[in-house]
Design a protein around this motif. Structure first.
Motif, PDB file in Angstrom:
ATOM      1  N   PRO A  78       1.192  -1.285  -0.189  1.00  0.00           N
ATOM      2  CA  PRO A  78      -0.324   0.172   0.032  1.00  0.00           C
ATOM      3  C   PRO A  78       0.931   1.703   0.387  1.00  0.00           C
ATOM      4  N   GLY A  79       0.751   2.041  -0.788  1.00  0.00           N
ATOM      5  CA  GLY A  79       1.431   3.528  -0.569  1.00  0.00           C
ATOM      6  C   GLY A  79       2.314   3.040  -1.967  1.00  0.00           C
ATOM      7  N   GLU A  80       2.846   2.322  -2.407  1.00  0.00           N
ATOM      8  CA  GLU A  80       4.765   2.326  -2.898  1.00  0.00           C
ATOM      9  C   GLU A  80       4.032   2.711  -4.774  1.00  0.00           C
ATOM     10  N   LEU A  81       5.141   3.518  -4.947  1.00  0.00           N
ATOM     11  CA  LEU A  81       4.854   4.113  -6.119  1.00  0.00           C
ATOM     12  C   LEU A  81       5.636   2.507  -6.958  1.00  0.00           C
ATOM     13  N   ARG A  82       4.782   2.484  -8.062  1.00  0.00           N
ATOM     14  CA  ARG A  82       4.984   2.062  -9.453  1.00  0.00           C
ATOM     15  C   ARG A  82       4.796   2.809 -11.016  1.00  0.00           C
ATOM     16  N   TRP A  83       5.322   3.003 -11.758  1.00  0.00           N
ATOM     17  CA  TRP A  83       5.455   3.855 -12.903  1.00  0.00           C
ATOM     18  C   TRP A  83       5.032   2.391 -14.054  1.00  0.00           C
ATOM     19  N   TYR A  84       4.539   3.370 -14.739  1.00  0.00           N
ATOM     20  CA  TYR A  84       3.896   2.491 -15.874  1.00  0.00           C
ATOM     21  C   TYR A  84       4.067   4.423 -17.175  1.00  0.00           C
ATOM     22  N   VAL A  85       3.667   3.259 -19.028  1.00  0.00           N
ATOM     23  CA  VAL A  85       3.371   3.710 -19.528  1.00  0.00           C
ATOM     24  C   VAL A  85       2.557   2.719 -20.343  1.00  0.00           C
ATOM     25  N   THR A  86       1.502   3.404 -22.104  1.00  0.00           N
ATOM     26  CA  THR A  86       0.336   3.002 -22.215  1.00  0.00           C
ATOM     27  C   THR A  86       1.266   3.028 -23.778  1.00  0.00           C
ATOM     28  N   ASP A  87       1.249   1.315 -23.731  1.00  0.00           N
ATOM     29  CA  ASP A  87       2.115   1.398 -26.027  1.00  0.00           C
ATOM     30  C   ASP A  87       0.545   1.922 -26.451  1.00  0.00           C
ATOM     31  N   PRO A  88       1.288   2.092 -27.788  1.00  0.00           N
ATOM     32  CA  PRO A  88       0.417   2.310 -29.099  1.00  0.00           C
ATOM     33  C   PRO A  88      -1.089   1.808 -28.860  1.00  0.00           C
ATOM     34  N   ASP A  89      -1.468  -0.369 -28.148  1.00  0.00           N
ATOM     35  CA  ASP A  89      -2.711  -0.682 -28.116  1.00  0.00           C
ATOM     36  C   ASP A  89      -3.762  -0.098 -27.056  1.00  0.00           C
ATOM     37  N   GLY A  90      -2.969   0.494 -26.382  1.00  0.00           N
ATOM     38  CA  GLY A  90      -3.821   1.152 -25.077  1.00  0.00           C
ATOM     39  C   GLY A  90      -3.207   0.739 -23.570  1.00  0.00           C
ATOM     40  N   VAL A  95       6.827  -0.011 -15.246  1.00  0.00           N
ATOM     41  CA  VAL A  95       8.404   0.278 -16.076  1.00  0.00           C
ATOM     42  C   VAL A  95       9.006   0.172 -14.672  1.00  0.00           C
ATOM     43  N   PRO A  96      10.435   0.100 -14.967  1.00  0.00           N
ATOM     44  CA  PRO A  96      11.173   0.329 -13.948  1.00  0.00           C
ATOM     45  C   PRO A  96      11.287   2.078 -12.893  1.00  0.00           C
ATOM     46  N   ASP A  97      11.200   2.145 -13.243  1.00  0.00           N
ATOM     47  CA  ASP A  97      10.777   3.539 -12.757  1.00  0.00           C
ATOM     48  C   ASP A  97      10.906   5.018 -13.625  1.00  0.00           C
ATOM     49  N   ASN A  98      10.295   6.021 -13.286  1.00  0.00           N
ATOM     50  CA  ASN A  98      10.004   7.242 -14.127  1.00  0.00           C
ATOM     51  C   ASN A  98      11.406   7.730 -15.382  1.00  0.00           C
ATOM     52  N   ARG A  99      12.822   7.880 -15.921  1.00  0.00           N
ATOM     53  CA  ARG A  99      12.884   7.299 -16.572  1.00  0.00           C
ATOM     54  C   ARG A  99      12.114   7.207 -18.219  1.00  0.00           C
ATOM     55  N   PRO A 100      12.367   8.212 -18.952  1.00  0.00           N
ATOM     56  CA  PRO A 100      11.479   8.372 -20.552  1.00  0.00           C
ATOM     57  C   PRO A 100      12.297   6.843 -21.024  1.00  0.00           C
ATOM     58  N   VAL A 101      11.540   6.046 -21.678  1.00  0.00           N
ATOM     59  CA  VAL A 101      11.297   4.593 -22.232  1.00  0.00           C
ATOM     60  C   VAL A 101      11.156   4.409 -23.474  1.00  0.00           C
ATOM     61  N   GLU A 102      12.139   4.252 -24.676  1.00  0.00           N
ATOM     62  CA  GLU A 102      11.707   3.912 -26.370  1.00  0.00           C
ATOM     63  C   GLU A 102      10.234   3.201 -26.582  1.00  0.00           C
ATOM     64  N   LEU A 103       9.470   3.131 -27.108  1.00  0.00           N
ATOM     65  CA  LEU A 103       8.504   2.147 -27.963  1.00  0.00           C
ATOM     66  C   LEU A 103       8.139   1.802 -28.839  1.00  0.00           C
ATOM     67  N   GLY A 104       7.809   1.254 -29.632  1.00  0.00           N
ATOM     68  CA  GLY A 104       7.470   1.687 -30.841  1.00  0.00           C
ATOM     69  C   GLY A 104       8.110   3.317 -31.630  1.00  0.00           C
ATOM     70  N   GLY A 105       8.516   3.280 -31.348  1.00  0.00           N
ATOM     71  CA  GLY A 105       9.922   4.165 -31.743  1.00  0.00           C
ATOM     72  C   GLY A 105       9.079   6.055 -31.218  1.00  0.00           C
ATOM     73  N   ARG A 106       8.757   5.854 -30.435  1.00  0.00           N
ATOM     74  CA  ARG A 106       8.254   6.910 -29.528  1.00  0.00           C
ATOM     75  C   ARG A 106       9.126   6.955 -28.714  1.00  0.00           C
ATOM     76  N   THR A 107       8.796   7.863 -27.869  1.00  0.00           N
ATOM     77  CA  THR A 107       9.665   9.018 -26.565  1.00  0.00           C
ATOM     78  C   THR A 107       8.452   8.403 -25.360  1.00  0.00           C
ATOM     79  N   LEU A 108       8.408   7.512 -24.290  1.00  0.00           N
ATOM     80  CA  LEU A 108       7.310   7.878 -23.543  1.00  0.00           C
ATOM     81  C   LEU A 108       7.287   7.954 -21.869  1.00  0.00           C
ATOM     82  N   ILE A 109       7.462   9.053 -21.742  1.00  0.00           N
ATOM     83  CA  ILE A 109       7.421   9.288 -19.760  1.00  0.00           C
ATOM     84  C   ILE A 109       6.375   8.545 -19.291  1.00  0.00           C
ATOM     85  N   PRO A 110       6.798   8.045 -18.169  1.00  0.00           N
ATOM     86  CA  PRO A 110       6.233   6.756 -16.802  1.00  0.00           C
ATOM     87  C   PRO A 110       5.528   8.379 -16.113  1.00  0.00           C
ATOM     88  N   LEU A 111       4.334   7.338 -15.950  1.00  0.00           N
ATOM     89  CA  LEU A 111       3.717   8.083 -15.131  1.00  0.00           C
ATOM     90  C   LEU A 111       3.697   7.299 -13.160  1.00  0.00           C
TER      91      LEU A 111
END
Length: 170
Positions: A78-90, A95-111
């Motif tokens: 409870p209360g632990e932060l996790r980080w997520y991006v949304t892929d092109p299919d929704g 993802v491991p942390d808040n660092r931007p990730v490359e996915l499908g040719g785009r740079t995604l910023i985790p929330l």
């Protein structure tokens, strides 16, 4: 049903109560306008809710699976932060942390995302009343869902679901 009237209207806070009574697409649409042009301004979405009591609200379990699904391979506290991006299919991808990730040719910023459970005893206004008697009188599985905050207690398969969840679990 009027979520589109919020399109383009920025707000730094979005708070939705009893969110399982909204459709996931409505919630995600509204979340798309949480923003600020003020440097350093924190933006936040808070989704408050009792557990879903039918299949329409089950999307919340998927969104907060590490905290709610006992079968999740990497459960969250409870209360632990996790980080997520949304892929092109929704689909949400953890993802491991808040660092931007490359996915499908785009740079995604985790929330970040977290889940904080609560019960009647956490509410200083209602815990001093006889409200618990009302919750104790609810039929099961509604009682365990609402009184105890058990998000898995009242889950029901959609009438259109081909393979029953109980079969999958077994």
């Amino acid at each position: 049903g009027d979520e589109q009237s919020w399109q383009g209207q920025p707000h730094d806070f979005l708070g939705l109560d009893e969110v399982v009574h909204f459709l996931e697409k409505q919630v995600r649409f509204l979340m798309g306008w949480v923003r600020s042009t003020v440097t350093g301004q924190r933006t936040r979405t808070v989704l408050g809710s009792n557990p879903p009591i039918d299949a329409d609200g089950d999307w919340i379990v998927g969104m907060f699976r590490p905290w709610l699904d006992l079968t999740h391979p990497n459960p969250a506290k409870p209360g632990e932060l996790r980080w997520y991006v949304t892929d092109p299919d929704g689909k949400d991808l953890e993802v491991p942390d808040n660092r931007p990730v490359e996915l499908g040719g785009r740079t995604l910023i985790p929330l970040s995302r977290t889940f904080i459970p609560a019960s009647l005893s956490d509410n200083p206004f209602l815990s001093r009343t006889t409200y618990q008697a009302n919750l104790d009188a609810l039929p099961e599985p509604l009682r365990s869902a609402v009184r105890d905050g058990n998000f898995m207690a009242a889950r029901q398969d959609s009438e259109w679901q081909v393979i029953p969840t109980a079969w999958v679990i077994a």
